[in-house]
Each structure stands twice: as structure tokens, then as C-alpha cells.
Enzyme design. Structure first.
Site, PDB file in Angstrom:
ATOM      1  N   ASP A 101     -12.655 -17.515   7.126  1.00 12.32           N
ATOM      2  CA  ASP A 101     -11.314 -17.047   6.760  1.00 12.32           C
ATOM      3  C   ASP A 101     -10.511 -16.876   8.044  1.00 12.32           C
ATOM      4  OD1 ASP A 101      -9.037 -15.722   6.034  1.00 12.32           O
ATOM      5  OD2 ASP A 101     -10.038 -14.125   4.908  1.00 12.32           O
ATOM      6  N   TYR A 134       0.841  -1.204   0.000  1.00 10.63           N
ATOM      7  CA  TYR A 134       0.000   0.000   0.000  1.00 10.63           C
ATOM      8  C   TYR A 134       0.876   1.254   0.000  1.00 10.63           C
ATOM      9  CZ  TYR A 134      -4.038  -2.951   0.600  1.00 10.63           C
ATOM     10  OH  TYR A 134      -5.008  -3.887   0.385  1.00 10.63           O
ATOM     11  N   TYR A 172     -11.967  -8.079   6.007  1.00 11.07           N
ATOM     12  CA  TYR A 172     -10.825  -8.033   5.094  1.00 11.07           C
ATOM     13  C   TYR A 172     -10.461  -9.461   4.702  1.00 11.07           C
ATOM     14  CZ  TYR A 172      -6.217  -7.577   3.091  1.00 11.07           C
ATOM     15  OH  TYR A 172      -5.154  -7.668   2.225  1.00 11.07           O
ATOM     16  N   LYS A 225      -0.892 -16.918   6.865  1.00 18.29           N
ATOM     17  CA  LYS A 225      -0.088 -16.164   7.828  1.00 18.29           C
ATOM     18  C   LYS A 225       0.783 -17.026   8.760  1.00 18.29           C
ATOM     19  CE  LYS A 225      -2.057 -11.615   7.558  1.00 18.29           C
ATOM     20  NZ  LYS A 225      -3.347 -11.344   6.947  1.00 18.29           N
TER      21      LYS A 225
HETATM   22  C1  LIG Z   1      -3.884 -11.192   5.605  1.00 14.96           C
HETATM   23  C2  LIG Z   1      -5.214 -11.756   5.330  1.00 14.96           C
HETATM   24  C3  LIG Z   1      -5.551 -12.262   4.060  1.00 14.96           C
HETATM   25  C4  LIG Z   1      -4.625 -12.160   2.882  1.00 14.96           C
HETATM   26  O1  LIG Z   1      -3.443 -12.898   3.056  1.00 14.96           O
HETATM   27  P1  LIG Z   1      -2.159 -12.549   2.175  1.00 14.96           P
HETATM   28  O2  LIG Z   1      -1.168 -13.608   2.567  1.00 14.96           O
HETATM   29  O3  LIG Z   1      -1.735 -11.169   2.535  1.00 14.96           O
HETATM   30  O4  LIG Z   1      -2.556 -12.667   0.753  1.00 14.96           O
HETATM   31  C5  LIG Z   1      -6.793 -12.845   3.907  1.00 14.96           C
HETATM   32  N1  LIG Z   1      -7.664 -12.904   4.922  1.00 14.96           N
HETATM   33  C6  LIG Z   1      -7.375 -12.443   6.147  1.00 14.96           C
HETATM   34  C7  LIG Z   1      -8.374 -12.576   7.245  1.00 14.96           C
HETATM   35  C8  LIG Z   1      -6.145 -11.841   6.396  1.00 14.96           C
HETATM   36  O5  LIG Z   1      -5.868 -11.349   7.607  1.00 14.96           O
END
Ligand SMILES: *Cc1c(COP(=O)(O)O)cnc(C)c1O
Length: 437
Positions: free
Chosen positions: A254, A25, A153, A283
């Protein structure tokens, strides 16, 4: 002499970066403060100028065991002697097969099939494609839209972007390209509270009205991360799960940010006692060492997709199941499970709660909240990064605020002393910055 050389090379590095690199960003015109790093070890980041910072970010939730961990380093080294990578099409290997089995066993029941990919955003793309292909396969192609929560997000790729918060996300910019999804109000009931009928009304009504065209609901369970660091009711999640089942809509959880213990449960879905139909992980999966993500689904979804034309799930990354990443993930999971991680997260939670509490009295602070190993100071106004970032570094910590949020989710190995330093720096910089204005 050594000092001078180090300083010059740090400046040269900065010049190179300024000339050619793009940051997350980032703007190449309005330059933000940038700090060259020499090395990182344990819970410390060492800058090129010799300063050592206590890390509060775990490199965006991922480095749960800290940096330069000998066991994780060794796992990569050992795998490297066998092979760094082979394609996953037509070939398989122990790290990937064992990792898939391990993830199926650890995650909520029913999630038995694992699709490996490279990043959290891609794991979300894969989840969305699984949901769409599943609905097509069972003869319901009209169920093609997703419902997401405001304040959510899910990543930066196009499909993932379409389910991010429609206001703070990038919908305006890419409006002509993004699929038009449905959005429910951000849950008002906070973590620890019950979800009343009034709390459920908006999302339940949307599902009632649109279920015939709805493939899935996608949510971040319990913690909305990058969209606002907001903690909502487990009861809401449990009730949402029931509504999805009632109306034949899939639930995608997610857990890219919340997976692997961050909220005090191994997976945040466990707070609500639910098993989603599809689960995204990323992550912390490799302890912050390698880029790797996974999308899990139930056997029914996987079989339905594969038993109908075209007879396969239509996705296949080049670096799928990368052996180095899978071996590191197996080691990271073992490290986590060998530790008394629930007690440790509890320890961090208590310290964050106590340490950040004084911030609540500062004028200009809207809210202070903690959950598991996550601590948040929410301000009334967005921070000015030109001021805040250097002030936090000067205070000896690596904390990277965004918008109105000054928050931490440190490596789980952080000591009590380091936590103390982290909280103290967050509170004192907040006080100093807000009282300056
Ligand atoms: C960070 C994140 C993503 C995206 O992951 P990247 O490895 O940055 O592509 C998707 N969903 C959630 C909840 C996240 O925190």
C-alpha cells in the site's frame, strides 16, 4: 469596508459549516478549531482573515507540486474542452490509457495491469478483492484471510479497516462486521538497520502457521503513515517478501502515502528492491488536484482472475478512469519526473533533520525522526488540539498533529526559507506547549 465584509463572510461560512458539515474524524458536539481558507498557492495557504500559512501537510501527502500550479490547472482546463467524464465501461480515452501505461512503466517490474478507482481506501478494497478472487480462481478458496502489521493504516472503508491497526483502528466499534484478519507485531528494526532473525520471527511464524488460509500480506512499505509515522527496516521488507514467496502468499504494498518520491525513492518498495504482487497508489497521484487512485497487479494475477469463472474482475466504479483526474495525474507525473526530484527530496530531508533536531532536547518529546520529505516530532502524551492547532496557526504554519505526532510532509516545491519557518514553528510551539504544562 473590504476587511469588514471579508470578516463577516468568513463568520457566515463558519456558521454554515457548523450547522451542516461533517469533517474528517469530526464531532459535531465537541467542536474543534476550524479555519476558513480563501485560497492556496505554491506552498502557502491563505486564510479568510488574511493570514498566510506555510503549508507542512501538502493536504495529506498529496499536493506535491504545491497549490494552484499553472501546469496542473492547464491540464484540467485542456481536458475539460474535450470532456469532463465518460463512463469507462465499453469506452476508453487517451488520458486513462496513457496513465495506465505510464504507471505500469514507472512502478516496480511485473506490475503491468492497472485498475483505476476514486480513492486510496477503494484502491485497498480493490487490492483485497484481487487477492481473494485470484486465490479462488486458482482453486484455493480456503486462502481468504489477510495478514497485516500492527501500527498500519489502510483506509476507512470496511475491508481496509479490517487491516488497520486493531487497537488504534476501529475494530472494536465494528467488530461484528469486519472480517477477522491476522496481525503481526510492528517491525522493531528501524529504517537503516538490518532485520535479524528475532525481528522476523513473529511475522514468519504467523505466515508458517496460517499460510494455508492466507490470501495475502498487506503492508505500507518502509513508512507506516497515519498509524504512527514510523519508519522501518528495508531489510525487513525484503525478507518478508521472500517469506511470502516461499509460502505462496501474495504481497500487497500500500503505497498510497509513500508513492511518488516522498521517501526518497519513487516508490518505497525500491528501498528493499522488491516488486510486490499488488500495489496501491493514491494521494499524490494527481498532485493533490483530483481524487484518483490505482491498484496495479501482475499479469499472472490478472489472467488467473479473468480465465476463471465468472471470467472478469468484479469491481467497476461509476467514475472509473475519470478523464480530468487522469489528465491531471499524467501532468503531475511529468512535472515530477522532469524535476531533479531525488536531489530535491534530499534537500528537504537535510533541512528537516537539522531544523527539527533541537526538539529532541525538549522534555516530553519521545523521538524526533525524518525520512525523505517527512519530519516527525513524537511526544510522550497526545496533543490537545484545542491548544496546539491555534498555536501552530499563530506561528504561521499549517501543521495538523494527531495523537502524539507533530509531523510534516510538505509540498516538494517548498523553499529553504519556508522550510526554516516550518521547522522553527514546530519546535517553538512544541516547546511552548510542553513547558506550559
Ligand atoms: C490515506 C491512506 C489510505 C486511504 O486513502 P483515502 O484516499 O483517504 O481513502 C490508504 N492507505 C494509506 C497507506 C494511506 O495513507
Amino acid at each position: 469596508m473590504h476587511q469588514a465584509k471579508t470578516k463577516a463572510s468568513a463568520e457566515a461560512l463558519l456558521a454554515l459549516d457548523r450547522a451542516h458539515a461533517w469533517h474528517p474524524y469530526g464531532s459535531i458536539s465537541a467542536q474543534q478549531p476550524l479555519f476558513p481558507v480563501r485560497s492556496a498557492s505554491g506552498c502557502r495557504i491563505k486564510l479568510a482573515d488574511g493570514r498566510e500559512l506555510v503549508d507542512g501537510m501538502a493536504s495529506w501527502w498529496s499536493a506535491i507540486h504545491g497549490y494552484n500550479h499553472p501546469a496542473l490547472n492547464a491540464a484540467i482546463g485542456e481536458q475539460l474542452t474535450d470532456m469532463a467524464h465518460v463512463m469507462f465501461g465499453g469506452l476508453t480515452h487517451e488520458p486513462a490509457a496513457r496513465l495506465c501505461a505510464t504507471l505500469a512503466a514507472l512502478t516496480p517490474t511485473g506490475l503491468d495491469r492497472v485498475f483505476l478507482s476514486d480513492s486510496g481506501s477503494v484502491s485497498v478494497e480493490v487490492a483485497i478483492k484481487m487477492a481473494l478472487q485470484f486465490q479462488q480462481a486458482r482453486g484455493k478458496p480456503e486462502k481468504h484471510r489477510l495478514l497485516a502489521l500492527r501500527g498500519g493504516y489502510h483506509g476507512d472503508t470496511l475491508g481496509a479497516m479490517s487491516v488497520c491497526d486493531p487497537v488504534t483502528g476501529m475494530h472494536q466499534l465494528f467488530a461484528n462486521t469486519l472480517p477477522q484478519q491476522l496481525f503481526a507485531e510492528k517491525p522493531r528494526c528501524r529504517f537503516g538497520q538490518p532485520a535479524t532473525d528475532a525481528d522476523m520471527a513473529n511475522i514468519t511464524n504467523l505466515i508458517k502457521q496460517h499460510h494455508h488460509e492466507m490470501a495475502a500480506v498487506i503492508i505500507e512499505p518502509i513508512v507506516q503513515g497515519a498509524g504512527g509515522m514510523y519508519f522501518y527496516s528495508a531489510d525487513y521488507l525484503a525478507k518478508l517478501h521472500a517469506v511470502c514467496q516461499q509460502y505462496d502468499v501474495l504481497l500487497i504494498a500500500d503505497e498510497v502515502a509513500t508513492g511518488f518520491g516522498r521517501t526518497g525513492k519513487l516508490f518505497a518498495c525500491e528501498h528493499a528492491g522488491i516488486s510486490p504482487d499488488i500495489l496501491c497508489l493514491g494521494k499524490a497521484l494527481t498532485g493533490g488536484m483530483m481524487t484518483l487512485a490505482a491498484t496495479l497487479c501482475t499479469d499472472i494475477i490478472a489472467r488467473t482472475i479473468c480465465d476463471h469463472a465468472p471470467g472478469a474482475f468484479m469491481h467497476g466504479p461509476t467514475f472509473m478512469g475519470n478523464p480530468l483526474a487522469c489528465a491531471t495525474a499524467l501532468c503531475s507525473i511529468e512535472l515530477l519526473l522532469q524535476s531533479d526530484w531525488p536531489a530535491n527530496i534530499q534537500r528537504i530531508a537535510q533541512q528537516l533533520q537539522q531544523g527539527l533536531a533541537p526538539a529532541a532536547d525538549i522534555v516530553g518529546v519521545a523521538d524526533v525522526r525524518t525520512l525523505g520529505a517527512i519530519g516527525v516530532i513524537e511526544l510522550e502524551q497526545p496533543v490537545d488540539m484545542m491548544q496546539w492547532q491555534p498555536a501552530l496557526v499563530d506561528a504561521g504554519v499549517w501543521v495538523r498533529p494527531f495523537g502524539k505526532l507533530v509531523y510534516v510532509m510538505p509540498p516538494y516545491i517548498i523553499s529553504n526559507d519556508e522550510l526554516d519557518r516550518l521547522c522553527h514553528a514546530m519546535v517553538s510551539v512544541t516547546r511552548q506547549q510542553l513547558e506550559q504544562r
